[in-house]
Scaffold this motif. Structure first.
Motif, short mmCIF file in Angstrom:
data_model
loop_
_atom_site.label_atom_id
_atom_site.label_comp_id
_atom_site.label_asym_id
_atom_site.label_seq_id
_atom_site.Cartn_x
_atom_site.Cartn_y
_atom_site.Cartn_z
N GLU A 81 0.83 -1.20 0.00
CA GLU A 81 0.00 0.00 0.00
C GLU A 81 0.87 1.26 0.00
N ALA A 82 2.11 1.13 0.44
CA ALA A 82 3.00 2.29 0.57
C ALA A 82 3.38 2.91 -0.76
N ILE A 83 3.18 2.17 -1.87
CA ILE A 83 3.58 2.74 -3.17
C ILE A 83 2.56 3.73 -3.70
N PHE A 84 1.35 3.73 -3.14
CA PHE A 84 0.29 4.59 -3.67
C PHE A 84 0.36 5.96 -3.00
N ASN A 85 0.80 6.96 -3.77
CA ASN A 85 0.93 8.31 -3.19
C ASN A 85 0.83 9.39 -4.27
N PRO A 86 -0.38 9.63 -4.80
CA PRO A 86 -0.57 10.66 -5.83
C PRO A 86 -0.61 12.06 -5.20
N GLU A 87 0.54 12.64 -4.96
CA GLU A 87 0.64 13.86 -4.16
C GLU A 87 -0.10 15.06 -4.74
N LYS A 88 -0.29 15.08 -6.06
CA LYS A 88 -0.96 16.23 -6.68
C LYS A 88 -2.38 15.88 -7.17
N LEU A 89 -2.92 14.80 -6.67
CA LEU A 89 -4.20 14.32 -7.18
C LEU A 89 -5.25 15.44 -7.22
N ASP A 90 -5.86 15.59 -8.39
CA ASP A 90 -6.87 16.62 -8.61
C ASP A 90 -7.99 16.02 -9.46
N ALA A 91 -8.97 15.43 -8.80
CA ALA A 91 -10.07 14.79 -9.53
C ALA A 91 -10.88 15.79 -10.34
N GLU A 92 -10.92 17.04 -9.89
CA GLU A 92 -11.63 18.06 -10.66
C GLU A 92 -10.95 18.30 -11.99
N GLN A 93 -9.61 18.20 -12.01
CA GLN A 93 -8.90 18.34 -13.28
C GLN A 93 -9.31 17.23 -14.23
N TRP A 94 -9.45 16.00 -13.71
CA TRP A 94 -9.86 14.87 -14.54
C TRP A 94 -11.25 15.12 -15.13
#
Length: 495
Positions: A81-94
């Motif tokens: 689980e430690a590999i999952f780290n989307p630091e800039k995740l922006d679902a609104e951008q998607w």
């Protein structure tokens, strides 16, 4: 007593006729002749949820998870689980990028075959709550559903039945586990419009395969999210059969179904399909007269046409130069939506938790190209038999004629010469899918009718490119149909 029996028989006949006109399935009796079978096929219509799904035309997949970080397409359930780290995740951008591209629905891979959940599930440790992203307080499903509801897109969930991480996989307890996870997704994130299952079924960590309790899952979805279509291992939407973005030249939404519950139908207790139709759903011919004549039943089961904007389904940086262009996407639009399907285009977020610049740019360019081609129907204002109701830009108005042995002809005459090379046709599928073949012609300078193009099925939408013609008069002839067709729209465009 005799009068009562007669009235009962008449009432049963009316009820049966009403069911034939409104149900999305029908049983075929061994005694039915071909004429009766064709009439039954003509009267099968989509459910309201199927109709609303079809009208979206453009839907999107968002493949995202631990595979994004391992640079793989399929994980094996052993990922940390430690590999999952989307630091800039922006679902609104998607979601904004999808909306700018003209898409109406976003389906998130909430759990892929590796079993890693993009929401903090109470039923597994293999999820975002044990990742470093937002110190375990993040919820990708929440972010995407909120963004969809904010920007007016439908929201869908993909939940893989195959789970290579769960120790319950391969046992009866897994079906309960799966229901629990379904319940989390369908009760905590607002309205869900599509639930997407694939058919992958491999081994779990115990070396066993699972027997999926699909019917139980379907009933749970119907109870919790009655507006949601269930695809593609489901009763509402089928997989087109390839991942190329191409449907069939002859795409029937009415196809054979050989596992209908005959007794339930006879008892009038089965109002809609709660099982996945059985039969060949990937061949080139699914619904012709030859195919339906020996069927035990028929069902409305439309095609979803899936393809990725990149070579892979998950993000890989090495594919940044291989993103499909606006022209590529327009070609796919013609071979998916334009062949009576719904396009499901995958756009995978990257390791930062963003859609890559090239993907966003090409989606926007596709929308601009689409709007430029289909900006104005060149037949608008045309005069002629049937023209008024089919060039008004209103799907709710349609033209038909009483069922006869004569082909149905619609005529269009303009005051000025039109240059066109794209034909768009639509049936009002709420009346059924009925057109089996058509020809579109123009009148040349010598006053002779010349064929511009021809085709077979229409369904919700048919788009055809043809060599450019210049003319003032055109006509559409429905050369063969199942009963009288209802033509909702006819359009000519210049690409």
């Amino acid at each position: 007593m005799k009068l009562r029996i007669i009235l009962s028989v008449l009432a049963l006949g009316v009820a049966t006729q009403m069911m034939a006109q409104t149900a999305n399935f029908v049983a075929i009796s061994p005694s039915d002749d071909m004429k009766t079978i064709v009439e039954k096929a003509a009267n099968i219509v989509p459910t309201e949820r199927q109709f609303e799904w079809q009208r979206q035309e453009l839907t999107a997949f968002l493949h995202f998870g631990v595979n994004t970080y391992t640079n793989r397409e399929w994980g094996d359930g052993t990922e940390s689980e430690a590999i999952f780290n989307p630091e800039k995740l922006d679902a609104e951008q998607w979601v904004k990028a999808l909306k700018d591209g003209g898409f109406k629905c976003a389906i998130l891979t909430c759990k892929h075959h590796d079993g890693f959940c993009l929401w903090p599930s109470a039923y597994t440790a293999h999820c975002v709550k044990n990742s470093p992203w937002k110190n375990g307080q993040g919820d990708v499903v929440r972010a995407v559903s909120d963004a969809c509801h904010k920007y007016g897109l439908s929201f869908g969930v993909y939940l893989s039945p195959w789970d290579m991480n769960s120790p319950l996989y391969g046992t009866e307890e897994y079906n309960e586990y799966f229901c629990n996870q379904l319940r989390e997704l369908l009760t905590n994130y607002g309205e869900v419009n599509e639930v997407w299952f694939d058919g992958a079924c491999g081994e779990g960590p115990n070396g066993k395969k699972q027997v999926y309790d699909f019917v139980r899952w379907y009933k749970l979805i119907r109870d919790l999210q009655p507006k949601a279509v269930i695809a593609v291992m489901g009763p509402d939407v089928r997989w087109v059969g390839t991942e190329t973005g191409r449907g069939r030249e002859t795409e029937w939404s009415v196809v054979p179904n050989n596992n209908l519950d005959q007794q339930a139908i006879a008892d009038n207790s089965q109002k809609e399909m709660i099982t996945k139709p059985v039969g060949d759903m990937t061949g080139q011919d699914l619904g012709s007269r030859e195919k339906i004549k020996n069927a035990k039943g028929l069902v409305w089961y439309p095609a979803e046409v899936d393809v990725s904007i990149r070579p892979g389904w998950f993000y890989h940086k090495t594919e940044d130069a291989n993103v499909k262009t606006a022209k590529n996407l327009m070609d796919i639009y013609f071979t998916s939506v334009g062949m009576n399907g719904v396009l499901l285009l995958n756009i995978p977020p990257n390791t930062d938790g963003l859609l890559a610049d090239a993907d966003v740019r090409n989606l926007k360019a596709f929308r601009a190209l689409h709007d430029w081609i289909f900006m104005s129907n060149l037949l608008k204002g045309a005069k002629g038999k049937g023209a008024k109701k089919v060039v008004d830009g209103n799907y709710n108005t349609s033209y038909t004629q009483k069922a006869t042995d004569e082909p149905m002809v619609l005529c269009f005459k303009q005051d000025k010469t039109i240059k066109a090379n794209v034909l768009a046709l639509q049936e009002d599928i709420r009346k059924g899918q009925r057109v089996e073949s058509f020809v579109f012609e123009y009148k040349d300078q010598n006053g002779n009718w010349q064929k511009a193009t021809e085709g077979t099925t229409i369904g919700y939408k048919r788009l055809i490119r043809f060599p450019e013609v210049c003319a003032k008069e055109f006509r559409l002839t429905i050369t063969q149909s199942r009963l009288n067709p209802y033509i909702a729209e006819v359009g000519l465009y210049k690409e």
